[in-house]
Design a protein around this motif. Structure first.
Motif, PDB file in Angstrom:
ATOM      1  N   TRP A 220      -1.935  -7.645   2.046  1.00  0.00           N
ATOM      2  CA  TRP A 220      -1.193  -7.310   0.831  1.00  0.00           C
ATOM      3  C   TRP A 220      -1.988  -7.569  -0.452  1.00  0.00           C
ATOM      4  CZ3 TRP A 220       1.713  -3.964  -0.871  1.00  0.00           C
ATOM      5  CH2 TRP A 220       2.520  -4.129  -1.996  1.00  0.00           C
ATOM      6  N   GLN A 221      -2.670  -8.703  -0.509  1.00  0.00           N
ATOM      7  CA  GLN A 221      -3.442  -9.020  -1.706  1.00  0.00           C
ATOM      8  C   GLN A 221      -4.544  -7.990  -1.937  1.00  0.00           C
ATOM      9  OE1 GLN A 221      -2.571 -11.431  -3.895  1.00  0.00           O
ATOM     10  NE2 GLN A 221      -4.169 -10.601  -5.227  1.00  0.00           N
ATOM     11  N   HIS A 222      -5.180  -7.530  -0.868  1.00  0.00           N
ATOM     12  CA  HIS A 222      -6.258  -6.534  -0.992  1.00  0.00           C
ATOM     13  C   HIS A 222      -5.698  -5.158  -1.353  1.00  0.00           C
ATOM     14  CE1 HIS A 222      -8.894  -9.575   0.527  1.00  0.00           C
ATOM     15  NE2 HIS A 222      -8.308  -9.614   1.708  1.00  0.00           N
ATOM     16  N   ILE A 223      -4.468  -4.903  -0.925  1.00  0.00           N
ATOM     17  CA  ILE A 223      -3.808  -3.646  -1.303  1.00  0.00           C
ATOM     18  C   ILE A 223      -3.517  -3.660  -2.806  1.00  0.00           C
ATOM     19  CG2 ILE A 223      -1.694  -2.272  -1.047  1.00  0.00           C
ATOM     20  CD1 ILE A 223      -1.603  -3.316   1.890  1.00  0.00           C
ATOM     21  N   LYS A 224      -3.005  -4.798  -3.269  1.00  0.00           N
ATOM     22  CA  LYS A 224      -2.638  -4.906  -4.695  1.00  0.00           C
ATOM     23  C   LYS A 224      -3.855  -4.804  -5.612  1.00  0.00           C
ATOM     24  CE  LYS A 224      -0.182  -8.734  -4.646  1.00  0.00           C
ATOM     25  NZ  LYS A 224       0.708  -9.814  -5.187  1.00  0.00           N
ATOM     26  N   ASN A 225      -5.012  -5.333  -5.170  1.00  0.00           N
ATOM     27  CA  ASN A 225      -6.189  -5.274  -6.052  1.00  0.00           C
ATOM     28  C   ASN A 225      -7.052  -4.039  -5.823  1.00  0.00           C
ATOM     29  OD1 ASN A 225      -7.854  -5.822  -3.815  1.00  0.00           O
ATOM     30  ND2 ASN A 225      -7.926  -8.024  -4.244  1.00  0.00           N
ATOM     31  N   ARG A 229      -6.337   0.808   0.682  1.00  0.00           N
ATOM     32  CA  ARG A 229      -5.234   1.708   0.340  1.00  0.00           C
ATOM     33  C   ARG A 229      -4.221   1.681   1.472  1.00  0.00           C
ATOM     34  NH1 ARG A 229      -7.628   6.341  -0.632  1.00  0.00           N
ATOM     35  NH2 ARG A 229      -7.140   7.474   1.279  1.00  0.00           N
ATOM     36  N   ALA A 241       8.524  -5.490  -0.365  1.00  0.00           N
ATOM     37  CA  ALA A 241       7.337  -5.771  -1.165  1.00  0.00           C
ATOM     38  C   ALA A 241       6.681  -4.493  -1.669  1.00  0.00           C
ATOM     39  CB  ALA A 241       6.332  -6.577  -0.343  1.00  0.00           C
ATOM     40  N   ALA A 242       6.873  -3.381  -0.941  1.00  0.00           N
ATOM     41  CA  ALA A 242       6.258  -2.112  -1.335  1.00  0.00           C
ATOM     42  C   ALA A 242       7.191  -0.958  -0.966  1.00  0.00           C
ATOM     43  CB  ALA A 242       4.908  -1.949  -0.648  1.00  0.00           C
ATOM     44  N   PHE A 298       4.567 -11.551   0.593  1.00  0.00           N
ATOM     45  CA  PHE A 298       3.577 -10.806   1.374  1.00  0.00           C
ATOM     46  C   PHE A 298       4.248  -9.926   2.440  1.00  0.00           C
ATOM     47  CE2 PHE A 298       3.559 -15.108   3.331  1.00  0.00           C
ATOM     48  CZ  PHE A 298       3.863 -14.801   4.649  1.00  0.00           C
TER      49      PHE A 298
END
Length: 333
Positions: A220-225, A229, A241-242, A298
C-alpha cells in the motif's frame, strides 16, 4: 412403613450428597479457569520480525495484555512458511499460556506438503480470525497493463513472450494468488519465486518482473507513493483503503477471491473456557478505535471471529487451496 421412609430418606440424602459434591468440584474448577491468566502469555509469531504478520502482532499484543491483565510476550519463530513456529506450538502445553499468531499459509501448507510435522486440523484449537488483507494486483508503473482485461489478454497470448509474476517464494500466499488467477482467467503467467516478499516487490518496482499479487499490507505504501501501480484488489468487495480500485472479480474474473489473513490458535486440548476468554479478549482489542484505524490504513478488514467461525473458515480455505494445488500441479515435497 418405617423401611419405606428410611429408603426415601436414604435416597434424598444420597441426592444431597451428590449435589454437594458437584458444588465442591465446581468450586475447585471454576477459580482455576477464572484466574487465567496468572502469568505472562507467549504469543508465537510464525514469521520473522519486520513483516506484516509481526507488525500486526506488535500492534495487538499491548492491547491484549491490557484486557487479559498479564504481559503478552512475542516470540518470533519464522521459517518454512510458518511451519517452524507451528511445530513448536503444536507440542506446547495446552494451558493457554502459549498461543500462535499464524497467517494464510496455515491453510495453504496442507495443500502443498504431504508430509508435515503436525496435523493442521487436529493439533490446533481455533481461537479467532483477526483480519483479512486482500491481495492486490500490482504492476511496474511503466508496464502497459492498466486493467485486469489487459493482463488477461497478455497472459493468454503468451506467444514467445511470457508474462512473469513475482512472489515471496514457492508456495507463498502471493504465489497461490497468481496460480488461482491463472486457473480462473485461463492465463499462463509464469511464476518467479523470491526469498521473501521484500526482494520480490523491489524487483517489481524496478521493472525486473512486471506483475505481483501482493498483500495490500506491504504494497500500500508503495502504491501511494507511485512506485507501484495498483490494478485491482483480490477481495470479495472493494477495499475501503482504495475504493476506486475494482475487485479482480468485477473486472473480469468472476468469483476470484484471494486474501492474506491472520488468526490466533492454541495447542489442541487447551480448555474451551480459556479459548473462549482469549477469543473475546481479541474481539475487544480489534474494536479499539486506534487498532481499527491502523489496520484499516493498509487495507486490512478486521474480523474478530468466534472459535467456531475460525474453524469453519480454515476448513474452507484448506479445501480451496488443495483444489488449486491439484489443478495447478503444485507440490513442495
Amino acid at each position: 412403613m418405617l423401611p419405606a421412609l428410611f429408603h426415601t430418606l436414604s435416597r434424598r440424602a444420597g441426592a444431597c450428597l451428590f449435589a454437594a459434591s458437584a458444588v465442591l468440584l465446581a468450586g475447585v474448577a471454576t477459580p482455576a479457569a477464572a484466574a487465567y491468566p496468572e502469568r505472562p502469555v507467549t504469543l508465537v509469531v510464525t514469521y520473522p520480525p519486520g513483516g506484516t504478520v509481526d507488525v500486526v502482532a506488535r500492534l495487538l499484543a499491548p492491547k491484549l495484555s491490557s484486557v487479559l491483565g498479564q504481559p503478552v510476550v512475542i516470540d518470533n519463530r519464522g521459517g518454512a512458511g510458518g511451519m517452524i513456529g507451528g511445530a513448536y506450538v503444536a507440542r506446547a502445553k495446552p494451558d493457554g499460556y502459549t498461543l500462535m499468531l499464524d497467517a494464510s499459509n496455515h491453510a495453504q501448507n496442507p495443500a502443498l506438503h504431504s508430509r508435515m510435522q503436525f496435523d493442521t486440523l487436529k493439533d490446533f484449537a481455533p481461537v479467532s480470525l483477526l483480519l483479512r488483507v486482500p491481495n492486490a494486483l500490482v504492476v511496474t508503473p511503466s508496464y502497459p497493463v492498466k486493467t485486469v482485461a489487459d493482463l488477461i489478454k497478455l497472459g493468454q497470448a503468451n506467444a514467445g513472450k511470457p508474462v512473469y509474476f513475482a512472489s515471496a517464494g514457492n508456495g507463498s500466499a502471493q504465489h497461490l494468488a497468481g496460480e488461482l488467477f491463472n486457473l480462473m482467467a485461463n492465463t499462463r503467467l509464469e511464476h518467479v519465486a523470491y526469498k521473501g516478499g521484500g526482494p520480490a516487490m523491489v524487483d517489481v518496482m524496478a521493472g525486473q518482473v512486471p506483475v505481483m499479487f501482493a498483500s495490500m499490507g506491504s504494497a500500500w505504501q508503495h502504491i501511494k507513493n507511485g512506485k507501484l501501480r495498483a490494478v485491482a484488489v483480490g477481495g470479495a468487495k472493494r477495499s475501503k483503503a482504495a475504493p476506486e480500485l475494482p475487485t479482480i472479480a468485477e473486472a473480469g474474473v468472476p468469483g476470484y477471491e484471494s486474501y492474506e489473513w491472520n488468526a490466533v490458535f492454541a495447542p489442541a486440548g487447551t480448555p474451551a473456557a480459556i479459548v473462549e476468554q482469549v477469543s473475546r479478549a481479541l474481539a475487544q482489542v480489534l474494536k479499539d478505535p486506534v487498532v481499527a484505524e491502523q489496520l484499516a490504513g493498509f487495507g486490512a478488514e478486521t474480523v474478530g471471529s468466534t472459535p467456531a467461525e475460525l474453524d469453519a473458515f480454515r476448513r474452507a480455505e484448506i479445501a480451496k487451496w488443495k483444489k488449486v494445488a491439484a489443478q495447478a500441479k503444485l507440490s513442495l515435497d
